[in-house]
Design a protein around this motif. Structure first.
Motif, PDB file in Angstrom:
ATOM      1  N   ALA A  37       0.801  -0.915  -0.148  1.00  0.00           N
ATOM      2  CA  ALA A  37       0.172   0.513   0.225  1.00  0.00           C
ATOM      3  C   ALA A  37       0.806   1.439   0.095  1.00  0.00           C
ATOM      4  N   SER A  38       2.555   1.231   0.671  1.00  0.00           N
ATOM      5  CA  SER A  38       3.220   2.038   0.293  1.00  0.00           C
ATOM      6  C   SER A  38       3.424   2.996  -0.820  1.00  0.00           C
ATOM      7  N   GLY A  39       2.876   1.274  -1.946  1.00  0.00           N
ATOM      8  CA  GLY A  39       3.960   1.647  -3.540  1.00  0.00           C
ATOM      9  C   GLY A  39       5.267   1.001  -3.369  1.00  0.00           C
ATOM     10  N   GLY A  40       5.443  -0.051  -2.328  1.00  0.00           N
ATOM     11  CA  GLY A  40       6.953  -1.383  -3.185  1.00  0.00           C
ATOM     12  C   GLY A  40       6.390  -2.522  -2.802  1.00  0.00           C
ATOM     13  N   VAL A  41       7.172  -3.472  -3.155  1.00  0.00           N
ATOM     14  CA  VAL A  41       6.803  -5.652  -2.855  1.00  0.00           C
ATOM     15  C   VAL A  41       6.687  -5.489  -2.003  1.00  0.00           C
ATOM     16  N   GLY A  42       5.350  -6.148  -1.161  1.00  0.00           N
ATOM     17  CA  GLY A  42       5.176  -6.196  -0.203  1.00  0.00           C
ATOM     18  C   GLY A  42       5.214  -8.290  -0.338  1.00  0.00           C
ATOM     19  N   THR A  43       5.681  -8.514   0.928  1.00  0.00           N
ATOM     20  CA  THR A  43       5.781 -10.426   0.897  1.00  0.00           C
ATOM     21  C   THR A  43       5.537 -10.896   1.642  1.00  0.00           C
ATOM     22  N   PHE A  44       4.480 -12.319   1.634  1.00  0.00           N
ATOM     23  CA  PHE A  44       4.055 -12.553   2.500  1.00  0.00           C
ATOM     24  C   PHE A  44       5.152 -13.321   2.439  1.00  0.00           C
ATOM     25  N   SER A  45       5.255 -14.839   3.991  1.00  0.00           N
ATOM     26  CA  SER A  45       5.780 -16.433   3.580  1.00  0.00           C
ATOM     27  C   SER A  45       4.578 -16.547   3.549  1.00  0.00           C
ATOM     28  N   ALA A  46       5.133 -17.916   2.982  1.00  0.00           N
ATOM     29  CA  ALA A  46       4.269 -19.082   2.711  1.00  0.00           C
ATOM     30  C   ALA A  46       4.870 -20.619   3.180  1.00  0.00           C
ATOM     31  N   VAL A  47       5.459 -19.982   4.250  1.00  0.00           N
ATOM     32  CA  VAL A  47       5.918 -20.941   4.039  1.00  0.00           C
ATOM     33  C   VAL A  47       5.091 -21.459   6.112  1.00  0.00           C
ATOM     34  N   ASN A  48       4.094 -22.219   6.307  1.00  0.00           N
ATOM     35  CA  ASN A  48       3.234 -22.369   6.832  1.00  0.00           C
ATOM     36  C   ASN A  48       3.228 -20.679   7.722  1.00  0.00           C
ATOM     37  N   GLY A  96      -4.800  -2.623  -4.739  1.00  0.00           N
ATOM     38  CA  GLY A  96      -4.705  -1.867  -5.935  1.00  0.00           C
ATOM     39  C   GLY A  96      -3.126  -1.673  -5.836  1.00  0.00           C
ATOM     40  N   ALA A  97      -2.162  -1.455  -4.786  1.00  0.00           N
ATOM     41  CA  ALA A  97      -1.374  -0.791  -5.238  1.00  0.00           C
ATOM     42  C   ALA A  97      -0.018  -1.683  -5.387  1.00  0.00           C
ATOM     43  N   GLY A  98       1.264  -0.850  -5.869  1.00  0.00           N
ATOM     44  CA  GLY A  98       2.477  -1.843  -5.229  1.00  0.00           C
ATOM     45  C   GLY A  98       2.258  -3.232  -5.599  1.00  0.00           C
ATOM     46  N   ARG A  99       2.516  -4.017  -4.912  1.00  0.00           N
ATOM     47  CA  ARG A  99       2.632  -5.778  -5.429  1.00  0.00           C
ATOM     48  C   ARG A  99       3.126  -6.592  -4.254  1.00  0.00           C
ATOM     49  N   ILE A 100       2.562  -7.584  -4.834  1.00  0.00           N
ATOM     50  CA  ILE A 100       2.108  -8.566  -3.581  1.00  0.00           C
ATOM     51  C   ILE A 100       2.981  -9.950  -4.223  1.00  0.00           C
ATOM     52  N   HIS A 101       3.547 -10.000  -3.426  1.00  0.00           N
ATOM     53  CA  HIS A 101       4.454 -11.505  -3.756  1.00  0.00           C
ATOM     54  C   HIS A 101       4.357 -12.442  -2.331  1.00  0.00           C
ATOM     55  N   ALA A 102       4.945 -13.731  -3.048  1.00  0.00           N
ATOM     56  CA  ALA A 102       4.537 -15.034  -1.627  1.00  0.00           C
ATOM     57  C   ALA A 102       6.225 -15.250  -1.972  1.00  0.00           C
ATOM     58  N   ASN A 103       6.726 -15.892  -1.012  1.00  0.00           N
ATOM     59  CA  ASN A 103       7.960 -16.687  -0.310  1.00  0.00           C
ATOM     60  C   ASN A 103       7.803 -17.611   0.360  1.00  0.00           C
ATOM     61  N   ILE A 104       8.113 -18.624  -0.618  1.00  0.00           N
ATOM     62  CA  ILE A 104       8.795 -19.903  -0.186  1.00  0.00           C
ATOM     63  C   ILE A 104      10.395 -20.586   0.140  1.00  0.00           C
ATOM     64  N   THR A 130       8.614 -15.253  -5.255  1.00  0.00           N
ATOM     65  CA  THR A 130       9.978 -15.507  -4.550  1.00  0.00           C
ATOM     66  C   THR A 130      10.469 -17.024  -4.105  1.00  0.00           C
ATOM     67  N   CYS A 131      11.413 -17.602  -4.136  1.00  0.00           N
ATOM     68  CA  CYS A 131      11.887 -18.713  -3.787  1.00  0.00           C
ATOM     69  C   CYS A 131      13.645 -18.625  -3.808  1.00  0.00           C
ATOM     70  N   GLY A 132      13.811 -19.415  -2.435  1.00  0.00           N
ATOM     71  CA  GLY A 132      15.380 -19.980  -2.089  1.00  0.00           C
ATOM     72  C   GLY A 132      15.396 -21.261  -1.735  1.00  0.00           C
ATOM     73  N   ALA A 133      17.306 -21.218  -0.876  1.00  0.00           N
ATOM     74  CA  ALA A 133      17.012 -22.303  -0.345  1.00  0.00           C
ATOM     75  C   ALA A 133      16.958 -23.314  -1.187  1.00  0.00           C
ATOM     76  N   GLY A 134      17.346 -23.331  -1.699  1.00  0.00           N
ATOM     77  CA  GLY A 134      17.876 -24.633  -2.765  1.00  0.00           C
ATOM     78  C   GLY A 134      18.338 -24.238  -4.048  1.00  0.00           C
ATOM     79  N   MET A 135      17.605 -24.933  -5.355  1.00  0.00           N
ATOM     80  CA  MET A 135      18.256 -24.312  -6.703  1.00  0.00           C
ATOM     81  C   MET A 135      16.511 -25.223  -7.421  1.00  0.00           C
ATOM     82  N   PRO A 136      15.237 -23.890  -7.090  1.00  0.00           N
ATOM     83  CA  PRO A 136      14.408 -24.219  -7.776  1.00  0.00           C
ATOM     84  C   PRO A 136      14.045 -24.235  -9.099  1.00  0.00           C
ATOM     85  N   TYR A 137      14.183 -24.964 -10.018  1.00  0.00           N
ATOM     86  CA  TYR A 137      14.508 -25.685 -11.533  1.00  0.00           C
ATOM     87  C   TYR A 137      12.803 -25.036 -11.716  1.00  0.00           C
TER      88      TYR A 137
END
Length: 470
Positions: A37-48, A96-104, A130-137
């Motif tokens: 909402a502040s205009g950036g990219v917000g990221t919530f964790s989809a890890v449990n 509707g502002a910024g972007r929403i990402h899910a992190n796993i 967004t995804c890390g901790a490994g090689m997410p092919y």
């Protein structure tokens, strides 16, 4: 003041300010929605992620399965339900502002099933993964299936090169950006390679330049690189902004959003952040994932360090200097130590560390009886939260769901401790007795005048502060 201009990411213009995803239940729909909402990219964790009841309270995960495999299925169901809930909340708050990402994390068990289930249940609400901790092919395939952008997290150009050549080149149009996560400065799990020294941090600039050169060779000169790890004041990164050698750059903030009014962490956790000193964040190798990770050096980490220091090598037959017989376990089965190590073992026993536990590396660690019981109970209660867990020897792969190695008592149940620190809000000791991830700049809360007198900003106030460059 450093001028900050919008950047094109995920098909729209946004502020080049990204909230870093932090599981379990730390980056949620509320924090990410307000950041977007502040205009950036917000990221919530989809890890449990947490689901909530009608009153807004998190629904605690209670496992009823009798086997690891049954509990693992429950965990996947919990994660999908929680991820959908957080996506809906983030979308509503963003307006509707910024972007929403899910992190796993790719190394979490059922990663593909979880993010697929979340994207199916929250269609149109999530703009990127967004995804890390490994090689997410498989990350690009999942993104293409749902028409969302993807943002791999890497710590070197070499890692991205492998991902691109094997998979990502087939879905280049949906590559929203590449997160360079500094393996020495970022919080949580880090991507240090075997050739890199954890005690010798490298300058991120030449590493990011190398990544940009690689991206340009693939025709990705305008794909943003998101710098993650060690970012505090943007004035300190002014040479990176509008730098033609680096191209489009955004900055990720992982630790700072934890100290906001919207952050779901406990008041005790927030107070702890305000008192950290330089050096209090410890890069360690205790995680059951096998990755290095950065965490606050609290009582939980100190116990792990001491547990690992009370360690000796053994053989099952007399070999070389290993001639001193020692009995292990209730049946006192014989193993052989060196005479000096036998003397050390007896000294640890006199101190109360009377239980010798075998490790997969033919060593023994010495712990107190209550700690031995706790370790065994946690290993038995495993719910399969990782693709492979060295602590419990769980593996999500058939036929036997085992790593094929002995369970390693030098590590810990990461699901248990992260759930505890996230949800034991009424226990002031929770921040001492559980794993507390943090970036290495966490000590700066205590010295940054923005947080004087214990001031805790809203997300909106934090973003406004970052935009001043300070």
């Amino acid at each position: 003041m450093t001028a900050i201009n919008a950047i094109r990411m995920g098909g729209v213009e946004v502020l080049p300010l990204v909230e870093g995803g932090k599981g379990i239940s730390v980056s949620n729909g509320k924090t990410s929605g307000h950041w977007a909402a502040s205009g950036g990219v917000g990221t919530f964790s989809a890890v449990n992620a947490d689901a909530h009841d009608a009153s807004g309270a998190p629904i605690l995960e209670v496992y009823r399965g009798r086997t690891r495999r049954e509990r693992h299925e429950e965990l996947v169901d919990f994660a999908i339900r929680g991820g959908i809930h957080q996506a809906r909340e983030a979308h509503e708050l963003a307006g509707g502002a910024g972007r929403i990402h899910a992190n796993i994390l790719w190394e979490m068990a059922g990663a593909e099933r979880v993010i697929t289930g979340v994207l199916e249940g929250a269609r149109g609400l999530i703009n990127g993964i967004t995804c890390g901790a490994g090689m997410p092919y498989r990350l690009s395939d999942i993104a293409a299936r749902f028409g969302v952008y993807y943002y791999p997290i890497v710590s070197s150009a070499r890692a991205f090169n492998a991902l691109w050549r094997r998979a990502y080149s087939k879905a280049a149009e949906l590559l929203g950006g590449v997160v360079y996560e500094d393996p020495w400065r970022a919080g949580g799990h880090n991507g240090l390679s075997n050739s890199e020294d954890p005690t010798r941090p490298e300058d991120p600039y030449p590493r990011v330049v190398a990544l940009r050169k690689l991206l340009r060779s693939f025709g990705l000169g305008e794909t943003p690189i998101i710098m993650a790890g060690g970012v505090w004041w943007l004035d300190e990164w002014r040479d990176w902004i509008d730098n033609p050698e680096l191209g489009p750059i955004a900055f990720q903030f992982g630790t700072r959003p934890m100290l906001t009014r919207e952050s779901p962490i406990s008041d005790a956790w927030k107070k702890k952040l305000l008192t950290l000193a330089e050096g209090d964040v410890f890069l360690n190798h205790f995680s059951p994932t096998g990755f290095y990770s950065s965490a606050v050096n609290n009582a939980f980490i100190r116990e792990l360090r001491e547990r690992n220091e009370r360690q000796v090598a053994y053989t099952t037959e007399p070999v070389g200097e290993h001639v001193a017989e020692y009995g292990v376990g209730p049946r006192r089965r014989s193993v052989y130590l060196t005479p000096p190590d036998l003397a050390r073992a007896h000294e640890w026993e006199r101190e109360g560390f009377t239980e010798a536990l075998r490790t997969p590396d033919n060593t023994l660690i010495f712990v107190a009886p209550e700690k031995a019981r706790e370790i065994t109970a946690d290993q038995i209660a495993c719910m399969g939260c990782l693709s492979q867990c060295r602590f419990s020897n769980w593996s999500e792969h058939e036929p036997d769901y085992s790593t094929g190695k002995k369970a390693d008592p030098r590590s810990f149940c990461i699901q248990k401790t992260l759930q505890a620190i996230a949800h034991d809000r009424d226990d002031p000791n929770s921040v001492e007795n559980n794993l507390m991830f943090s970036g290495h700049n966490g000590f700066r809360f205590a010295t940054d005048p923005f947080y004087s007198n214990g001031f805790i900003p809203t997300v909106k106030e934090l973003v406004a502060r970052i935009l001043t460059g300070r």
